[in-house]
Scaffold this motif. Sequence first.
Motif, short mmCIF file in Angstrom:
data_model
loop_
_atom_site.label_atom_id
_atom_site.label_comp_id
_atom_site.label_asym_id
_atom_site.label_seq_id
_atom_site.Cartn_x
_atom_site.Cartn_y
_atom_site.Cartn_z
N HIS A 142 0.84 -1.20 0.00
CA HIS A 142 0.00 0.00 0.00
C HIS A 142 0.87 1.25 0.00
O HIS A 142 1.96 1.25 0.58
CB HIS A 142 -0.99 0.00 1.17
CG HIS A 142 -0.41 0.37 2.51
ND1 HIS A 142 -0.34 1.69 2.94
CD2 HIS A 142 0.12 -0.36 3.50
CE1 HIS A 142 0.19 1.72 4.17
NE2 HIS A 142 0.49 0.49 4.53
N HIS A 145 -1.00 6.74 3.25
CA HIS A 145 -0.64 6.83 4.67
C HIS A 145 -1.61 7.79 5.35
O HIS A 145 -2.74 7.96 4.90
CB HIS A 145 0.84 7.20 4.82
CG HIS A 145 1.38 6.96 6.20
ND1 HIS A 145 1.21 5.76 6.85
CD2 HIS A 145 2.05 7.77 7.06
CE1 HIS A 145 1.77 5.84 8.05
NE2 HIS A 145 2.28 7.05 8.21
N ASP A 167 6.19 2.91 6.60
CA ASP A 167 4.77 2.56 6.40
C ASP A 167 4.15 3.49 5.36
O ASP A 167 3.56 4.48 5.72
CB ASP A 167 4.05 2.69 7.74
CG ASP A 167 2.62 2.18 7.68
OD1 ASP A 167 2.23 1.59 6.68
OD2 ASP A 167 1.89 2.40 8.67
N GLU A 199 -5.41 1.52 2.47
CA GLU A 199 -5.06 0.46 3.44
C GLU A 199 -5.25 0.95 4.86
O GLU A 199 -5.82 0.27 5.71
CB GLU A 199 -3.61 0.01 3.22
CG GLU A 199 -3.23 -1.26 3.97
CD GLU A 199 -2.72 -1.04 5.38
OE1 GLU A 199 -2.62 -2.01 6.13
OE2 GLU A 199 -2.46 0.11 5.76
N GLU A 200 -4.76 2.15 5.12
CA GLU A 200 -4.81 2.66 6.50
C GLU A 200 -6.26 2.85 6.96
O GLU A 200 -6.55 2.79 8.14
CB GLU A 200 -4.05 4.00 6.61
CG GLU A 200 -2.58 3.92 6.22
CD GLU A 200 -1.70 3.23 7.27
OE1 GLU A 200 -2.25 2.67 8.24
OE2 GLU A 200 -0.47 3.26 7.09
N TYR A 296 6.29 4.26 14.60
CA TYR A 296 5.11 3.74 13.90
C TYR A 296 3.94 4.72 14.01
O TYR A 296 3.59 5.16 15.11
CB TYR A 296 4.73 2.38 14.51
CG TYR A 296 3.43 1.81 13.98
CD1 TYR A 296 3.35 1.31 12.69
CD2 TYR A 296 2.29 1.79 14.77
CE1 TYR A 296 2.16 0.79 12.20
CE2 TYR A 296 1.10 1.27 14.30
CZ TYR A 296 1.04 0.78 13.01
OH TYR A 296 -0.14 0.27 12.54
N HIS A 297 3.37 5.06 12.85
CA HIS A 297 2.22 5.98 12.78
C HIS A 297 2.49 7.32 13.47
O HIS A 297 1.59 7.90 14.09
CB HIS A 297 0.95 5.32 13.31
CG HIS A 297 0.33 4.40 12.30
ND1 HIS A 297 -0.99 4.00 12.35
CD2 HIS A 297 0.84 3.82 11.19
CE1 HIS A 297 -1.24 3.20 11.33
NE2 HIS A 297 -0.15 3.07 10.62
#
Length: 429
Positions: A142, A145, A167, A199-200, A296-297
């Motif tokens: 993907h 984001h 990501d 995707e997210e 992450y994120h």
Amino acid sequence: MKRDNKILIDVLILHKNNNMRAFIILFTITVLLGCKKETVKPISMKEDVVVLASDSLMGRETGTAYERKAAEYIANRFESIGLLPKGDNGEYFQDFNFKPSTNPHQQPEIVDSVAGDGMLVGRNVIGYLDNKAETTLVIGAHYDHLGMGGQGSLHRGEAAIHNGADDNASGVAMVIQLASRLIEGPKQNNYLFIAFSGEEMGLLGSNYFTKNSTVPLDNINYMINLDMVGRLNEEETLAVHGVGTSPLFKQTLFANNDQELVIKEFESGVGPSDQTSFYINDIPVLAFFTGQHEDYHKPSDDWNTLNYEGMERITNYIMNIINDLDNDGELAFRKTKDESEEVPRFKVGLGVVPDYLFTGEGMRIDGVSEGRTAQKAGLLKGDIVKKLDTATVKDMMSYMKALATYENGDKCMVTIDRDGKLLEIEVEF
Ligand SMILES: [Zn+2]
């Protein structure tokens, strides 16, 4: 460069007495021919990551102009490698309509009707390498984001660009890299390369693709998913999900590990990324993942935190696997443990980042979100959740199943293992 200079000098000698116009014309032709013949240095995975994770793409949120810009870049890369367009209407793009969710515990929905009130459009990017084979291998990642943050973000404070380098610019760069290698690769499969969007927000792009596939779904041999492959750690652990989805996978993974990576295998075809959409259509899947991390994120997931040498080695490893499996015809599909289960739907969450690489009993917490349930109750990074009330948590799947039974406002006694001691902590969702 040297060759060009020499030609230029020849032109100057030949035409020094002619008029300026002829000189300019010849000069232009020479330069054009020179450019065409010169081999262009291939774009590296790092260069692709730097572009995709740049501030100018504003975090590539699905349904925005920045998602479109990123899609444009990927389509250009597919074209320059020599992939055929395999989206809709002879283009690289496949668009889908969706209704963004206003409820944080509900996923956005894909809708059939044309974009209208309150609806947004997401865009998959699809390129094809047609070897006239009977079966097709899908390689996906993907590219969307979190934009400026929002529901999926673990960042607290002022809105900031979430560049999403690991990501999942890392996965997209690896898809492009694999495509450029497979042009010269084995020919027993066709190869379909997909950069998914949505995707997210809940696997929207891959879900839409499997319902509107541009190759016959029955002919898809297996699917490789790359989501967060940029942070190979010091122990060199590479997680591979979906190992149980075809009988051949296990031996293939271990027979081809000349990169000496530490492979952590997970049987299940269901996981928190796009491979799930293929698995539930009875397609064997392998999903690669270098693990969770503290960026992450968050806006700090940026290009300068990635292990590019590690990405190179993972790419080599996956090429070995593809080469090996290419001689095995159509792979048999096998349902994994959670076969009849749907991915559980949650009304509530603890507000933690699970450690997906944890292989012990329970669900180990890799991070707690500021101001959410777990943090308020005093749960900490490193705690291993053993029970939610009376339901035993053995792994991620049993954790998700247990969690899916709670409603907003419910209380729950969470049993955790903290440094070897069992503690009970009450949380309120
Ligand atoms: Zn993500």
